[in-house]
Design a protein around this motif. Sequence first.
Motif, mmCIF file in Angstrom:
data_model
loop_
_atom_site.group_PDB
_atom_site.id
_atom_site.type_symbol
_atom_site.label_atom_id
_atom_site.label_comp_id
_atom_site.label_asym_id
_atom_site.label_seq_id
_atom_site.Cartn_x
_atom_site.Cartn_y
_atom_site.Cartn_z
ATOM 1 N N PHE A 1 -7.316 3.869 11.910
ATOM 2 C CA PHE A 1 -6.951 2.929 10.865
ATOM 3 C C PHE A 1 -6.022 3.644 9.747
ATOM 4 O O PHE A 1 -6.517 4.834 9.489
ATOM 5 C CB PHE A 1 -7.829 2.107 10.142
ATOM 6 C CG PHE A 1 -8.789 1.175 10.904
ATOM 7 C CD1 PHE A 1 -8.542 -0.310 10.984
ATOM 8 C CD2 PHE A 1 -9.834 1.753 11.350
ATOM 9 C CE1 PHE A 1 -9.331 -0.983 11.532
ATOM 10 C CE2 PHE A 1 -10.661 0.850 12.128
ATOM 11 C CZ PHE A 1 -10.156 -0.693 12.203
ATOM 12 N N LEU A 2 -4.788 3.310 9.440
ATOM 13 C CA LEU A 2 -4.048 4.041 8.520
ATOM 14 C C LEU A 2 -4.695 3.968 6.987
ATOM 15 O O LEU A 2 -4.967 2.819 6.801
ATOM 16 C CB LEU A 2 -2.708 3.417 8.445
ATOM 17 C CG LEU A 2 -1.746 4.135 7.582
ATOM 18 C CD1 LEU A 2 -1.572 5.695 7.999
ATOM 19 C CD2 LEU A 2 -0.254 3.378 7.400
ATOM 20 N N VAL A 3 -4.814 4.958 6.659
ATOM 21 C CA VAL A 3 -5.379 5.002 5.129
ATOM 22 C C VAL A 3 -4.494 5.217 4.139
ATOM 23 O O VAL A 3 -3.410 6.205 4.210
ATOM 24 C CB VAL A 3 -6.379 6.305 4.897
ATOM 25 C CG1 VAL A 3 -7.219 6.500 3.655
ATOM 26 C CG2 VAL A 3 -7.574 6.458 5.967
ATOM 27 N N LYS A 4 -4.402 4.361 3.007
ATOM 28 C CA LYS A 4 -3.160 4.292 2.214
ATOM 29 C C LYS A 4 -3.554 5.187 0.962
ATOM 30 O O LYS A 4 -4.818 5.006 0.619
ATOM 31 C CB LYS A 4 -2.840 2.889 1.427
ATOM 32 C CG LYS A 4 -2.304 2.268 3.030
ATOM 33 C CD LYS A 4 -1.682 0.931 2.271
ATOM 34 C CE LYS A 4 -1.209 -0.036 3.338
ATOM 35 N NZ LYS A 4 -0.698 -1.412 3.125
ATOM 36 N N LEU B 1 -11.708 11.316 8.933
ATOM 37 C CA LEU B 1 -10.507 11.379 8.650
ATOM 38 C C LEU B 1 -9.602 12.273 9.497
ATOM 39 O O LEU B 1 -10.011 13.589 9.588
ATOM 40 C CB LEU B 1 -10.079 11.593 7.239
ATOM 41 C CG LEU B 1 -10.638 10.469 6.111
ATOM 42 C CD1 LEU B 1 -10.469 11.166 4.584
ATOM 43 C CD2 LEU B 1 -9.703 9.389 6.411
ATOM 44 N N ASP B 2 -8.765 11.788 9.979
ATOM 45 C CA ASP B 2 -7.727 12.845 10.853
ATOM 46 C C ASP B 2 -6.196 12.517 10.307
ATOM 47 O O ASP B 2 -5.512 11.588 10.467
ATOM 48 C CB ASP B 2 -7.868 12.318 12.210
ATOM 49 C CG ASP B 2 -6.755 13.257 13.096
ATOM 50 O OD1 ASP B 2 -6.388 14.179 12.664
ATOM 51 O OD2 ASP B 2 -6.625 12.982 14.400
ATOM 52 N N GLY B 3 -5.835 13.412 9.192
ATOM 53 C CA GLY B 3 -4.546 13.364 8.724
ATOM 54 C C GLY B 3 -4.673 12.065 7.583
ATOM 55 O O GLY B 3 -5.471 11.870 6.905
ATOM 56 N N GLY B 4 -3.534 11.124 8.226
ATOM 57 C CA GLY B 4 -3.748 9.750 7.548
ATOM 58 C C GLY B 4 -4.375 8.458 7.805
ATOM 59 O O GLY B 4 -4.305 7.634 7.605
#
Length: 102
Positions: A99-102, A62-65
């Motif tokens: 990928f954007l993690v919600k 994970l890198d930020g969001g």
Amino acid sequence: MVVRANEKYTELVKKEIAFQLTCDLDLSTRHVYALLSVLNNLVANAVEAIPLSGWIHLRAELDGGDLVFTVTQMTFARRRSCSRAEAEKFVSSHIILCFLVK
């Protein structure tokens, strides 16, 4: 699962490739098959890019969001017009997916 499948693929194509997986995440997704398909394709491409032997590292973090997948492939470069010492230099390539993690 991706590493295990590509270890078998490596044996099938008669290459000597070491795999390393770095993932300390416990996430879930509804898109498991699509994600596995993309990652398997990237790692299989790395296997195909290695002539005879090498090393492949698959990392998820994970890198930020963002969920970031990195595939690193290393092999030895061999050129006919140089000495063996010069030829055995590492060549590497990196593929990074976010990928954007919600």
